[in-house]
Design a protein around this motif. Structure first.
Motif, PDB file in Angstrom:
ATOM      1  N   MET A 152       0.843  -1.181   0.000  1.00  0.00           N
ATOM      2  CA  MET A 152       0.000   0.000   0.000  1.00  0.00           C
ATOM      3  C   MET A 152       0.890   1.247   0.000  1.00  0.00           C
ATOM      4  N   GLN A 153       0.629   2.153  -0.903  1.00  0.00           N
ATOM      5  CA  GLN A 153       1.367   3.400  -0.967  1.00  0.00           C
ATOM      6  C   GLN A 153       0.790   4.393   0.036  1.00  0.00           C
ATOM      7  N   ILE A 154       1.685   5.009   0.815  1.00  0.00           N
ATOM      8  CA  ILE A 154       1.272   5.973   1.827  1.00  0.00           C
ATOM      9  C   ILE A 154       1.492   7.375   1.275  1.00  0.00           C
ATOM     10  N   ASP A 155       0.426   8.164   1.258  1.00  0.00           N
ATOM     11  CA  ASP A 155       0.545   9.566   0.851  1.00  0.00           C
ATOM     12  C   ASP A 155       0.989  10.374   2.055  1.00  0.00           C
ATOM     13  N   HIS A 156       1.984  11.228   1.835  1.00  0.00           N
ATOM     14  CA  HIS A 156       2.479  12.065   2.917  1.00  0.00           C
ATOM     15  C   HIS A 156       1.711  13.373   2.919  1.00  0.00           C
ATOM     16  N   HIS A 157       1.201  13.723   4.089  1.00  0.00           N
ATOM     17  CA  HIS A 157       0.383  14.923   4.207  1.00  0.00           C
ATOM     18  C   HIS A 157       0.990  15.950   5.152  1.00  0.00           C
ATOM     19  N   ASP A 158       2.326  15.846   5.406  1.00  0.00           N
ATOM     20  CA  ASP A 158       2.907  16.870   6.256  1.00  0.00           C
ATOM     21  C   ASP A 158       2.812  18.206   5.514  1.00  0.00           C
ATOM     22  N   LEU A 159       2.834  19.300   6.265  1.00  0.00           N
ATOM     23  CA  LEU A 159       2.560  20.618   5.671  1.00  0.00           C
ATOM     24  C   LEU A 159       3.536  21.005   4.570  1.00  0.00           C
ATOM     25  N   VAL A 160       4.792  20.626   4.698  1.00  0.00           N
ATOM     26  CA  VAL A 160       5.760  20.988   3.657  1.00  0.00           C
ATOM     27  C   VAL A 160       5.437  20.267   2.353  1.00  0.00           C
ATOM     28  N   HIS A 161       4.955  19.030   2.430  1.00  0.00           N
ATOM     29  CA  HIS A 161       4.518  18.324   1.216  1.00  0.00           C
ATOM     30  C   HIS A 161       3.236  18.934   0.662  1.00  0.00           C
TER      31      HIS A 161
ATOM     32  N   GLN B 174       0.828   6.006  10.470  1.00  0.00           N
ATOM     33  CA  GLN B 174       1.255   4.775  11.125  1.00  0.00           C
ATOM     34  C   GLN B 174       0.206   3.677  10.964  1.00  0.00           C
ATOM     35  N   ALA B 175      -1.046   4.039  11.111  1.00  0.00           N
ATOM     36  CA  ALA B 175      -2.115   3.048  10.940  1.00  0.00           C
ATOM     37  C   ALA B 175      -2.121   2.501   9.520  1.00  0.00           C
ATOM     38  N   GLU B 176      -1.929   3.394   8.541  1.00  0.00           N
ATOM     39  CA  GLU B 176      -1.923   2.957   7.139  1.00  0.00           C
ATOM     40  C   GLU B 176      -0.673   2.144   6.813  1.00  0.00           C
ATOM     41  N   LYS B 177       0.477   2.634   7.268  1.00  0.00           N
ATOM     42  CA  LYS B 177       1.743   1.984   6.937  1.00  0.00           C
ATOM     43  C   LYS B 177       1.847   0.595   7.564  1.00  0.00           C
ATOM     44  N   ASN B 178       1.416   0.480   8.801  1.00  0.00           N
ATOM     45  CA  ASN B 178       1.549  -0.783   9.525  1.00  0.00           C
ATOM     46  C   ASN B 178       0.293  -1.627   9.468  1.00  0.00           C
ATOM     47  N   ASP B 179      -0.690  -1.167   8.693  1.00  0.00           N
ATOM     48  CA  ASP B 179      -1.955  -1.882   8.553  1.00  0.00           C
ATOM     49  C   ASP B 179      -2.534  -2.229   9.927  1.00  0.00           C
TER      50      ASP B 179
END
Length: 78
Positions: free
Chosen positions: A1-10, A45-50
């Motif tokens: 599963m690809q994790i989209d990064h939503h930190d403010l700089v991204h 973390q929930a998405e990355k570690n399922d």
């Protein structure tokens, strides 16, 4: 599963310098930023570690992240 990064700089790369300045100079922005990071990290973390997380809780976290992001963005463009 690809994790989209939503930190403010991204999310707002064009405001990278302003984000840094506001974190250093504006306590309210810094507090909102910290809360945003906490919520975003919990989601990632929930998405990355399922991790087992209910749909309702995931939806609540995502809504909270969006509300925080809206508040932070309003401060960035003010």
């Amino acid at each position: 599963m690809q994790i989209d990064h939503h930190d403010l700089v991204h999310e707002f790369p064009e405001h990278k310098d302003r984000i840094h300045t506001l974190k250093m100079e504006n306590k309210h922005f810094a507090n909102l930023f910290e809360k945003y990071q906490e919520v975003n990290n919990e989601i990632e973390q929930a998405e990355k570690n399922d991790l087992p997380i209910s749909d309702e809780h995931a939806e609540t976290l995502k809504k909270q992240r969006l509300e925080l992001k809206d508040q932070l963005y309003a401060m960035l463009i003010a």
